[in-house]
Design a protein around this motif. Structure first.
Motif, short mmCIF file in Angstrom:
data_model
loop_
_atom_site.label_atom_id
_atom_site.label_comp_id
_atom_site.label_asym_id
_atom_site.label_seq_id
_atom_site.Cartn_x
_atom_site.Cartn_y
_atom_site.Cartn_z
N MET A 66 -3.52 -8.92 -3.54
CA MET A 66 -2.86 -7.68 -3.74
C MET A 66 -3.87 -6.92 -4.53
N ASN A 67 -4.16 -5.93 -3.57
CA ASN A 67 -5.09 -4.88 -4.67
C ASN A 67 -4.41 -3.90 -5.34
N SER A 68 -5.15 -2.99 -5.88
CA SER A 68 -4.40 -2.04 -6.80
C SER A 68 -3.61 -1.15 -6.17
N ASP A 69 -4.03 -0.79 -4.98
CA ASP A 69 -3.15 0.31 -4.01
C ASP A 69 -1.76 -0.19 -3.56
N TYR A 70 -1.76 -1.56 -3.63
CA TYR A 70 -0.61 -2.16 -3.10
C TYR A 70 0.65 -1.65 -3.69
N PHE A 71 0.50 -1.42 -5.13
CA PHE A 71 1.85 -0.97 -5.84
C PHE A 71 2.23 0.47 -5.36
#
Ligand code: TRP
Length: 451
Positions: free
Chosen positions: A122-127
Motif C-alpha cells: 500500500m503506497n502512500s497515495d493509497y490513502f
C-alpha cells in the motif's frame, strides 16, 4: 428515575473501561496528526499544561458527580441541582457529532485491516485515492457502525470490558515495538526533535499561538472523553471505596502515555520517509503502511496492528453511542434494540455526508471546513468545552467544593493533598481558560462566514 445498581466488578475493571473509553482514535490517529499540523513540540507542551489545568480537575469532577448521584449523566447533574440537568445533555448532542466523523475513520481502519492481507505494498497515495472514493469508505463505515450497534444493543456487557482488558495491554506492547522500530529509522531524530524540542518559529503570530492553544484544549477534551457525560456515567457505577483522585491520575497517565508513544511511533517515520508532518488526518494511514512494508513479516504485523486500532476505536465509540442510546431509552418508549438501530441509522446518514466531504465531494462545506472537519470542530471545540465549562461551574459553585471534596475523599477517609489546587482550578483557572479560548475561536470561526 432509579439509581443505577450496576457496579464495576473491580477497580482494575473500572480503570480498563474508563481508559478504554479514553484511549482510542484520539490517541493513535488524532494526536500525532494534530501535533503535526500544530507545530510539534510547542503543541505537545501546551497539551500537557492543559492536561494538568483542565483535564485532571474536570475528569475528577465528572467521576465525583457520577458516583455521588449514581445515575445517567443528565439525571446525575439534575440531582446536584434540579435546574442543571442540561449540563449532562451536551453528551447527547456532542456524541452524535463525534460519531459522525469517528465512524468514517473507523471505516478506514477496517479497510486497512482487509487491505493489509491482500495488498502488501500500500503506497502512500493509497490513502488519497481510497478516501476520495464515494462508495467504498461509506461501505466500511457502515460495517464499523454495525459492529457498534450490535455491541450496544446487547448492552455494554461484561464482554467488552473483558475484551478490552486483554486488548489494551496488547495494543501497548505493539505500539512500543513499532515506536522502537520507528526510532531506529534513518533521520528518525528529526521526528523526535519535532515532537519534543519546541520550534518557536512555528508560532509566528498571536493567531498561530491561539490556534495551537485551541487545538490543544480540544484534544485534551477529546482524548480524555470529557465534557460529555461519559465519565459521569462511568463514575455512577463506582463503589464508594474507590479512591477517585488516584483513579483519575491513573486514567490520565495511561491515556497520555499511549498518545506520546503513538506520536513517537508515527512522527519519526514521517520524517524518515519524507512525508509532511502537516499532512493532516491521513498521517497515520499513510505513514504506518510505509513502516510495515519495510519489515519482514510486515503484512502480518500490519493486520494485527490495525485490528488492535479497531478495538481501541470500538471501546471508545461504543461509549459514545451508549451516551445517546441510554438517553433515548429513558426518554422514549423505544426498546434498547430499536433505540440502538435508529440512532445508528441517524449517525450513518450524517456519516455519509461527512465521508463524502473528505474527498469525493469536497464542496460539502460549512464555512471553510469540509463537513468532516466541521463535525470534528463542532464536537471537540464547541460542545465538549461548553460541557466542561458547565461541569466546572456545577462543581465549583452550585454543588460546592466542600461537597465535591467530601465525595472525592469519601468523607475524609482518603487523603487529597491537591484539594486547594483542585478548588482553584475548578472555580477559576479552568472556567476562565475555557471561556477565553472558546470565545476567541468562535469569533475566528464565525468572522470568515460573513466575508
Ligand atoms: N476519547 C476517545 C478517543 O480518544 C473518544 C471518545 C470516546 C470521546 N468517548 C468520548 C470523546 C466522549 C469525547 C467524549 O478516541
Amino acid at each position: 428515575m432509579k439509581a443505577t445498581k450496576e457496579q464495576w466488578s473491580s477497580k482494575f475493571g473500572f480503570i480498563m473501561a474508563a481508559a478504554g473509553s479514553a484511549i482510542g482514535l484520539g490517541n493513535l490517529w488524532k494526536f500525532p496528526y494534530i501535533t503535526g499540523t500544530s507545530g510539534g513540540a510547542v503543541f505537545v507542551a501546551v497539551y500537557i499544561v492543559f492536561l494538568l489545568l483542565l483535564g485532571i480537575p474536570i475528569l475528577l469532577s465528572e467521576l465525583a458527580i457520577g458516583r455521588f448521584a449514581g445515575m445517567n449523566a443528565i439525571d446525575s447533574c439534575a440531582k446536584i441541582h434540579p435546574r442543571w440537568g442540561f449540563a449532562g445533555a451536551f453528551g447527547v448532542i456532542g456524541a452524535f457529532g463525534v460519531m459522525a466523523s469517528y465512524s468514517v475513520v473507523g471505516g478506514w481502519v477496517i479497510r486497512y485491516i482487509i487491505n493489509s492481507f491482500t495488498d502488501t505494498n500500500m503506497n502512500s497515495d493509497y490513502f488519497t485515492s481510497f478516501s476520495a472514493q464515494s462508495f467504498e469508505p461509506i461501505l466500511w463505515m457502515a460495517v464499523f457502525l454495525l459492529l457498534n450497534c450490535l455491541i450496544v444493543k446487547s448492552g455494554v456487557s461484561n464482554g467488552i470490558e473483558k475484551v478490552s482488558t486483554v486488548l489494551l495491554p496488547l495494543l501497548i506492547i505493539f505500539l512500543i515495538a513499532i515506536m522502537i522500530y520507528s526510532l531506529t529509522l534513518p533521520n528518525a531524530a528529526d521526528g523526535v526533535k519535532f515532537f519534543l524540542v519546541p520550534d518557536f518559529s512555528a508560532v509566528a503570530s498571536l493567531s498561530d499561538f491561539m490556534s495551537i492553544v485551541f487545538n490543544a484544549m480540544g484534544q485534551v477534551f477529546f482524548s480524555l472523553s470529557l465534557g460529555m457525560g461519559t465519565l459521569i456515567t462511568y463514575g455512577s457505577y463506582l463503589p464508594k471505596d474507590n479512591n477517585l483522585a488516584s483513579s483519575t491520575v491513573t486514567i490520565v497517565t495511561l491515556d497520555t502515555i499511549i498518545a506520546i508513544i503513538s506520536g513517537l511511533a508515527i512522527l519519526p517515520a514521517v520524517f524518515s520517509f519524507g512525508f509532511e508532518p502537516t499532512e493532516g488526518f491521513g498521517l497515520m494511514f499513510r505513514t504506518l503502511p510505509a513502516v510495515f512494508s519495510r519489515i519482514t513479516g510486515g503484512t502480518i504485523i500490519a493486520t494485527a496492528f490495525f485490528i488492535l486500532v479497531l478495538f481501541a476505536a470500538l471501546t471508545s465509540s461504543i461509549s459514545l453511542l451508549e451516551v445517546i442510546v441510554s438517553w433515548v431509552c429513558s426518554n422514549t418508549k423505544l426498546t434498547r434494540t430499536w433505540a440502538s438501530v435508529i440512532v445508528t441509522v441517524l449517525i450513518f446518514i450524517a456519516g455519509i455526508f461527512s465521508s463524502l466531504s473528505v474527498g469525493a465531494i469536497p464542496d460539502i462545506k460549512i464555512g471553510n471546513m469540509s463537513l468532516f472537519e466541521f463535525f470534528n470542530f463542532f464536537s471537540d471545540k464547541i460542545i465538549m468545552p461548553l460541557g466542561g465549562l458547565f461541569i466546572c461551574i456545577l462543581t465549583g459553585y452550585v454543588w460546592g467544593i466542600d461537597n465535591a471534596v467530601k465525595e472525592i475523599t469519601n468523607n475524609g477517609r482518603f487523603k487529597f493533598a491537591a484539594k486547594k489546587l483542585f478548588a482553584f482550578s475548578i472555580r477559576y483557572i479552568a472556567p476562565a481558560l475555557i471561556a477565553v479560548i472558546f470565545a476567541s475561536s468562535l469569533i475566528s470561526f464565525i468572522l470568515p462566514l460573513f466575508r
